[in-house]
Write an enzyme that holds these catalytic residues in place. Sequence first.
Site, PDB file in Angstrom:
ATOM      1  N   GLU A 193      -5.095   2.957   6.680  1.00 27.61           N
ATOM      2  CA  GLU A 193      -4.916   2.756   5.234  1.00 27.61           C
ATOM      3  C   GLU A 193      -5.657   3.838   4.469  1.00 27.61           C
ATOM      4  O   GLU A 193      -5.197   4.297   3.434  1.00 27.61           O
ATOM      5  CB  GLU A 193      -5.415   1.374   4.823  1.00 27.61           C
ATOM      6  CG  GLU A 193      -5.162   1.043   3.362  1.00 27.61           C
ATOM      7  CD  GLU A 193      -5.361  -0.420   3.048  1.00 27.61           C
ATOM      8  OE1 GLU A 193      -6.018  -0.728   2.044  1.00 27.61           O
ATOM      9  OE2 GLU A 193      -4.851  -1.276   3.797  1.00 27.61           O
ATOM     10  N   SER A 195     -11.098  -0.522   3.006  1.00 28.97           N
ATOM     11  CA  SER A 195     -10.397  -0.971   4.208  1.00 28.97           C
ATOM     12  C   SER A 195      -9.832   0.224   4.964  1.00 28.97           C
ATOM     13  O   SER A 195      -9.054   1.008   4.425  1.00 28.97           O
ATOM     14  CB  SER A 195      -9.270  -1.934   3.842  1.00 28.97           C
ATOM     15  OG  SER A 195      -9.785  -3.110   3.267  1.00 28.97           O
ATOM     16  N   ARG A 239       0.817  -1.216   0.000  1.00 28.78           N
ATOM     17  CA  ARG A 239       0.000   0.000   0.000  1.00 28.78           C
ATOM     18  C   ARG A 239       0.853   1.270   0.000  1.00 28.78           C
ATOM     19  O   ARG A 239       0.525   2.256   0.653  1.00 28.78           O
ATOM     20  CB  ARG A 239      -0.961  -0.004   1.196  1.00 28.78           C
ATOM     21  CG  ARG A 239      -1.879  -1.221   1.254  1.00 28.78           C
ATOM     22  CD  ARG A 239      -2.765  -1.325   0.023  1.00 28.78           C
ATOM     23  NE  ARG A 239      -3.577  -2.541   0.088  1.00 28.78           N
ATOM     24  CZ  ARG A 239      -3.259  -3.703  -0.485  1.00 28.78           C
ATOM     25  NH1 ARG A 239      -2.128  -3.799  -1.186  1.00 28.78           N
ATOM     26  NH2 ARG A 239      -4.043  -4.749  -0.392  1.00 28.78           N
TER      27      ARG A 239
END
Length: 300
Positions: free
Chosen positions: A292, A222, A173
């Site tokens: 995130e 998420s 990520r």
Amino acid sequence: MSRRCAVLDAMPKLRGRLDFDAPLAPFTWFRVGGPAERLARPADAEDLLALLAEEAGPVTVLGAASNLIIRDGGIRGLVLRLPARGFGAVEVQSDGVVAGAAALDATIAEHAAAAGLSGLEFLCGIPGSLGGAVAMNAGAYGREIRDVLDWAEIATPNGLLRLDAAGLRLDYRHAELPARGVVVRARLRAEPGDASAIAARMADIRAAREATQPVRARTGGSTFRNPEGHKAWALIDAAGCRGLTLGGAQVSEKHCNFLLNTGGATAAELEALGEAVRARVLAHSGIALEWEIKRLGEVA
């Protein structure tokens, strides 16, 4: 001379669109947040490059805004949003796809599938655009952008760069874009495959998302990264946070690594609920969850 006129005089002539005090909440999946001081939608890559070369203040890039909380005070400086017209083209090649940054991940997967190309099915499970996917090395269902990226073209104040996955230092990520860099387009590798198998894989991914995630709610995907060796949702559930509410914000009952705007939430409530979840997880398990979802802008 008004401040707006002074800003316009100082900026290069934009062939796209420029708005002041532009509402941003309608662009975000959460439907919350304050306005952009200036919102620019360049016509094409040349327009974008001219803008970056002249802009001296802060620059914020919005993609599909599917994993983003814009704070209630809005965003100062220049906000860039690349429109589909000019940045949304998808070109299918024999062993891959070249697509603009505004092309939706799911659309790229569909183009590849229609051409009998395998390896990009996972993109139909990522609710965003290609520019954002490259900028955060998005992934789902066992694959990430770094697994398929040949190169990405990045607009910078000094011109256009072409970087591969190593040059972008893609990690979980995470990508390291050049300073003030904006993804313009990218090439993703694929290979010939069985059309029925590709379609079946995409159908499985879509069914799994529908069954396990609140895909029809005002959410942002998420919320927290999976810590090494753990699933964020399991830590949140074990800490008793499933269904937890704060004002109009709620931890999803269906998938507790998703925050929801139940209808009247503010950005402050969503962020505060996320911090409350982090505190409970830390107290219960000793593990500090990392966001995130990106959180941008000023507190109101």
